[in-house]
Design a protein around this motif. Structure first.
Motif, mmCIF file in Angstrom:
data_model
loop_
_atom_site.group_PDB
_atom_site.id
_atom_site.type_symbol
_atom_site.label_atom_id
_atom_site.label_comp_id
_atom_site.label_asym_id
_atom_site.label_seq_id
_atom_site.Cartn_x
_atom_site.Cartn_y
_atom_site.Cartn_z
ATOM 1 N N ALA A 59 95.248 101.025 3.869
ATOM 2 C CA ALA A 59 94.020 101.090 3.092
ATOM 3 C C ALA A 59 92.852 100.393 4.033
ATOM 4 C CB ALA A 59 94.210 100.521 1.805
ATOM 5 N N ILE A 60 93.176 99.469 4.621
ATOM 6 C CA ILE A 60 91.947 98.649 5.369
ATOM 7 C C ILE A 60 91.660 99.515 6.468
ATOM 8 C CG2 ILE A 60 91.365 96.772 6.821
ATOM 9 C CD1 ILE A 60 93.413 95.018 4.928
ATOM 10 N N GLY A 61 92.780 99.887 7.191
ATOM 11 C CA GLY A 61 92.424 101.156 8.601
ATOM 12 C C GLY A 61 91.787 102.379 8.203
ATOM 13 N N MET A 62 91.613 102.844 6.979
ATOM 14 C CA MET A 62 91.014 103.803 6.690
ATOM 15 C C MET A 62 89.674 103.667 6.052
ATOM 16 S SD MET A 62 93.069 106.783 7.035
ATOM 17 C CE MET A 62 92.186 107.868 5.552
ATOM 18 N N GLY A 63 89.275 102.342 6.145
ATOM 19 C CA GLY A 63 87.860 101.985 5.662
ATOM 20 C C GLY A 63 86.786 103.084 6.395
ATOM 21 N N ALA A 64 86.992 103.227 7.702
ATOM 22 C CA ALA A 64 85.959 104.178 8.134
ATOM 23 C C ALA A 64 85.805 105.515 7.506
ATOM 24 C CB ALA A 64 86.359 104.301 9.820
ATOM 25 N N GLY A 65 86.869 105.960 7.037
ATOM 26 C CA GLY A 65 86.820 107.277 6.324
ATOM 27 C C GLY A 65 86.029 107.298 5.152
ATOM 28 N N THR A 66 86.446 106.015 4.546
ATOM 29 C CA THR A 66 85.718 106.071 3.283
ATOM 30 C C THR A 66 84.194 105.536 3.325
ATOM 31 O OG1 THR A 66 87.888 105.269 2.183
ATOM 32 C CG2 THR A 66 85.911 104.691 0.799
ATOM 33 N N GLN A 67 83.902 104.845 4.302
ATOM 34 C CA GLN A 67 82.444 104.306 4.724
ATOM 35 C C GLN A 67 81.560 105.609 5.137
ATOM 36 O OE1 GLN A 67 83.372 101.773 7.975
ATOM 37 N NE2 GLN A 67 83.920 100.035 6.643
ATOM 38 N N VAL A 68 82.309 106.611 5.455
ATOM 39 C CA VAL A 68 81.477 107.867 5.485
ATOM 40 C C VAL A 68 80.877 108.268 4.215
ATOM 41 C CG1 VAL A 68 81.578 110.390 6.229
ATOM 42 C CG2 VAL A 68 82.713 108.556 7.730
ATOM 43 N N LEU A 69 81.893 108.309 3.135
ATOM 44 C CA LEU A 69 81.563 108.563 1.761
ATOM 45 C C LEU A 69 80.449 107.660 1.053
ATOM 46 C CD1 LEU A 69 85.249 109.659 0.632
ATOM 47 C CD2 LEU A 69 83.520 111.334 1.677
ATOM 48 N N THR A 70 80.750 106.309 1.431
ATOM 49 C CA THR A 70 79.750 105.577 0.782
ATOM 50 C C THR A 70 78.414 105.752 1.497
ATOM 51 O OG1 THR A 70 80.655 103.845 2.242
ATOM 52 C CG2 THR A 70 81.574 103.844 0.011
ATOM 53 N N HIS A 71 78.315 105.902 2.919
ATOM 54 C CA HIS A 71 76.754 105.865 3.407
ATOM 55 C C HIS A 71 76.374 107.234 3.308
ATOM 56 C CE1 HIS A 71 78.230 102.407 5.735
ATOM 57 N NE2 HIS A 71 77.108 102.428 6.267
ATOM 58 N N LEU A 72 76.932 108.178 2.912
ATOM 59 C CA LEU A 72 76.547 109.682 2.817
ATOM 60 C C LEU A 72 75.320 109.627 2.029
ATOM 61 C CD1 LEU A 72 76.336 112.491 3.681
ATOM 62 C CD2 LEU A 72 78.368 113.161 2.376
ATOM 63 N N PRO A 73 75.645 109.437 0.551
ATOM 64 C CA PRO A 73 74.436 109.360 -0.558
ATOM 65 C C PRO A 73 73.374 108.623 -0.110
ATOM 66 C CG PRO A 73 76.818 109.050 -1.630
ATOM 67 C CD PRO A 73 76.782 108.813 0.097
#
Length: 219
Positions: free
Chosen positions: A155-169
């Motif tokens: 879950a921590i390692g996949m933070g970069a992927g989720t950060q794309v989603l949080t930054h996009l909007p």
């Protein structure tokens, strides 16, 4: 209507691979940029000391993609799960430790601040600890604890992927985030991933609880 077992078996791994795809492609683009030998003001820090970045990109890519396959029930029940784990854990450790190395060694990027710096140290250390506990628990044959710690590390390692989603909007509606919003968007992605991981861990514990099974069978 019944679901095809093959489709449900690969639904989560496919979604995780898609989530990892943007940071993986960004990392490969960064490696290609290093090969050109033509730094820009934004990439000069990487060209000056490329080793931690190269280690991080290669190990994080392997950890994200191979880790996604661990969510396939059929693969998890096979010998492949144990064999792949022997490369997955070292890759995760290299990704976490090289991430800490970059945090400590590289100058801060634009809009990075103390909160992002502290968060990278915190979550990188937490990922390292989770992987170490993942190893110690499997050596004790504590499968539920091993699964829980590996899930937290992933879950921590996949933070970069989720950060794309949080930054996009924010990018679409506001533009480039400044220091405060960037910290919230980055930390929020890690927190969101860990919250989901803890939800899954709690669900597995309830499912494995023998007293709960007895209560369900004897209402």
């Amino acid at each position: 209507m019944t679901r095809h077992p093959l489709r449900t078996d690969w639904l989560i791994p496919a979604a995780l691979i898609l989530l990892a795809l943007i940071p993986v492609l960004a990392g490969l683009t960064r490696l290609a940029d290093l090969g050109t030998g033509s730094p820009t003001p934004q990439t000069a820090r990487f060209h000056a000391d490329p080793l931690p970045l190269v280690l991080h990109i290669l190990s994080a890519t392997w950890f994200a993609l191979l880790g996604a396959l661990q969510f396939s029930p059929s693969l998890r029940r096979s010998r492949w799960h144990r064999l792949s784990g022997r490369s997955l854990i070292p890759a995760g450790l290299i990704a976490a430790l090289s991430g800490l190395w970059m945090t400590l060694a590289y100058p801060w990027a634009t809009a990075d601040g103390e909160a992002v710096y502290a968060a990278r140290l915190l979550f990188g250390s937490a990922m390292t600890l989770s992987l170490v506990l993942g190893v110690t628990t499997i050596l004790r044959r504590d499968i539920p604890a091993h699964k829980a710690w590996m899930l937290r590390a992933y879950a921590i390692g996949m933070g970069a992927g989720t950060q794309v989603l949080t930054h996009l909007p924010w990018f679409l509606l506001v533009g480039q985030p400044t220091e405060g919003p960037r910290a919230v968007l980055m930390i929020g992605a890690w927190v969101l991933n860990l919250a989901l991981a803890e939800t899954l861990i709690a669900k597995d514990r309830r499912r494995a609880d023998p007293t709960r099974r007895i209560a369900l069978t004897n209402p």
